[in-house]
Design a protein around this motif. Structure first.
Motif, PDB file in Angstrom:
ATOM      1  N   HIS A 129       0.817  -1.221   0.000  1.00 38.91           N
ATOM      2  CA  HIS A 129       0.000   0.000   0.000  1.00 38.91           C
ATOM      3  C   HIS A 129       0.848   1.268   0.000  1.00 38.91           C
ATOM      4  O   HIS A 129       0.535   2.239  -0.687  1.00 38.91           O
ATOM      5  N   SER A 130       1.932   1.255   0.787  1.00 38.48           N
ATOM      6  CA  SER A 130       2.760   2.461   0.874  1.00 38.48           C
ATOM      7  C   SER A 130       3.399   2.783  -0.477  1.00 38.48           C
ATOM      8  O   SER A 130       3.677   3.938  -0.782  1.00 38.48           O
ATOM      9  N   ARG A 137      -8.013   2.361   0.467  1.00 34.94           N
ATOM     10  CA  ARG A 137      -6.954   3.372   0.316  1.00 34.94           C
ATOM     11  C   ARG A 137      -7.017   4.057  -1.052  1.00 34.94           C
ATOM     12  O   ARG A 137      -6.771   5.257  -1.162  1.00 34.94           O
ATOM     13  N   MET A 154      -7.827   8.021  -1.873  1.00 32.06           N
ATOM     14  CA  MET A 154      -6.956   8.919  -2.642  1.00 32.06           C
ATOM     15  C   MET A 154      -7.752   9.712  -3.677  1.00 32.06           C
ATOM     16  O   MET A 154      -7.215  10.572  -4.358  1.00 32.06           O
ATOM     17  N   LEU A 206       1.533   8.067  -6.040  1.00 31.48           N
ATOM     18  CA  LEU A 206       0.397   8.872  -6.514  1.00 31.48           C
ATOM     19  C   LEU A 206       0.094  10.069  -5.620  1.00 31.48           C
ATOM     20  O   LEU A 206      -0.813  10.836  -5.898  1.00 31.48           O
ATOM     21  N   GLN A 207       0.873  10.190  -4.555  1.00 28.29           N
ATOM     22  CA  GLN A 207       0.638  11.246  -3.575  1.00 28.29           C
ATOM     23  C   GLN A 207       0.667  12.637  -4.213  1.00 28.29           C
ATOM     24  O   GLN A 207      -0.250  13.432  -4.059  1.00 28.29           O
ATOM     25  N   ALA A 208       1.737  12.893  -4.950  1.00 20.08           N
ATOM     26  CA  ALA A 208       1.940  14.232  -5.494  1.00 20.08           C
ATOM     27  C   ALA A 208       1.105  14.470  -6.747  1.00 20.08           C
ATOM     28  O   ALA A 208       0.779  15.604  -7.078  1.00 20.08           O
ATOM     29  N   ASP A 209       0.781  13.382  -7.432  1.00 17.83           N
ATOM     30  CA  ASP A 209       0.194  13.527  -8.765  1.00 17.83           C
ATOM     31  C   ASP A 209      -0.843  12.423  -8.983  1.00 17.83           C
ATOM     32  O   ASP A 209      -0.506  11.310  -9.358  1.00 17.83           O
ATOM     33  N   LYS A 210      -2.104  12.755  -8.702  1.00 19.15           N
ATOM     34  CA  LYS A 210      -3.167  11.752  -8.842  1.00 19.15           C
ATOM     35  C   LYS A 210      -3.577  11.657 -10.311  1.00 19.15           C
ATOM     36  O   LYS A 210      -4.514  12.293 -10.748  1.00 19.15           O
ATOM     37  N   TYR A 214       2.185   2.299  -3.793  1.00 19.46           N
ATOM     38  CA  TYR A 214       1.350   3.034  -4.755  1.00 19.46           C
ATOM     39  C   TYR A 214       0.891   4.370  -4.186  1.00 19.46           C
ATOM     40  O   TYR A 214       0.740   5.339  -4.920  1.00 19.46           O
ATOM     41  N   GLU A 215       0.703   4.440  -2.865  1.00 22.11           N
ATOM     42  CA  GLU A 215       0.292   5.714  -2.267  1.00 22.11           C
ATOM     43  C   GLU A 215       1.374   6.779  -2.464  1.00 22.11           C
ATOM     44  O   GLU A 215       1.089   7.920  -2.828  1.00 22.11           O
ATOM     45  N   GLU A 216       2.603   6.372  -2.224  1.00 22.40           N
ATOM     46  CA  GLU A 216       3.740   7.282  -2.388  1.00 22.40           C
ATOM     47  C   GLU A 216       3.849   7.757  -3.838  1.00 22.40           C
ATOM     48  O   GLU A 216       4.097   8.931  -4.111  1.00 22.40           O
TER      49      GLU A 216
END
Length: 240
Positions: free
Chosen positions: A192-193, A223, A227, A199-203, A195-197
């Motif tokens: 999880h960490s 999650r 997002m 896509l964090q800045a740029d969804k 893909y989250e990382e």
């Protein structure tokens, strides 16, 4: 529902890791076994009187290659009646009752968004099929991220092959992620960490394909929606 059962013959067995085995099965009464990458087959195993208690479904790990042979990769589950039967009773030359192909866990018609293929354990099987298919048919695609979660390095399936695919398939990124291996120098923790990382800045527009154990899939769904993605962007195949 396709109710036609075929008699398959096991042509080859290879131990992939200490608790997984690759099964090659040929379907002699079919000239070619046509399926879409991501689909599965159901096996009818002689382990119970009741039909539905004998059935076990497995994603096809090979890609469609015009032959009547497919590959499955199966984990030996502790106390698992089906997998115990397959590991102890099935030899090269054994027969298995096979139904399929089945399922709608398949690639979109056009790969016009980034693809996040997120899996644990033998959940890598359909993604292996998809990635080889994309490479062989030069399917136009955006970035593809195969995020594969395991506990230890010894649990990684098809690792050399995936690394090679990363060299040969443009924009394909193989990201094995280990949760318990202290000596591992790659990505650590849970899928999880990762893909989250990313896509964090740029969804950006993406399709998410999830395959593996229910707990991982449930958490990933929550999650990804959190997002800001639509649940229609999420496709899943549950194991157990």
């Amino acid at each position: 529902m396709q109710e036609i059962w075929h008699t398959g013959i096991v042509t080859k067995l290879v131990d992939e890791t200490y608790n997984t085995r690759r099964f090659w099965i040929r379907i002699p009464d079919m000239e070619r076994f046509d399926f879409k990458p991501g689909q599965f087959v159901t096996l009818d195993l002689p382990i119970h009187e009741k039909k539905n208690k004998r059935w076990r479904s497995y994603s096809i790990a090979s890609h469609p290659n015009g032959t009547n042979e497919i590959e499955l990769v199966i984990v030996l589950l502790e106390g698992g009646v089906g997998s115990t039967y397959l590991f102890t009773e099935i030899k090269e030359g054994s027969e298995l009752q096979v139904r399929g192909p089945l399922g709608v866990f398949v690639l979109p018609e056009t790969l016009d968004r980034e693809l996040f293929l997120i899996c644990t354990g033998t959940g890598i099987a359909p993604f292996r099929s998809m990635a080889h298919y994309i490479r062989l048919h030069n399917v136009p695609h955006q970035q593809i991220y195969l995020i594969f979660g395991c506990r230890y390095e010894k649990d990684l399936l098809y690792a050399p092959e995936m690394r090679q695919l990363q060299e040969e398939l443009p924009n394909f990124h193989y990201i094995p992620t280990l949760s318990r291996d202290e000596s591992w120098t790659g990505k650590k923790g849970y899928v999880h960490s990762i893909y989250e990382e990313m896509l964090q800045a740029d969804k950006r527009p993406a399709n998410f394909f999830l395959c593996g154990w229910k707990a991982m899939i449930d958490e990933a769904k929550q999650r990804i929606v959190a997002m800001g993605y639509d649940r229609h962007d999420i496709h899943l195949e549950l194991y157990g």
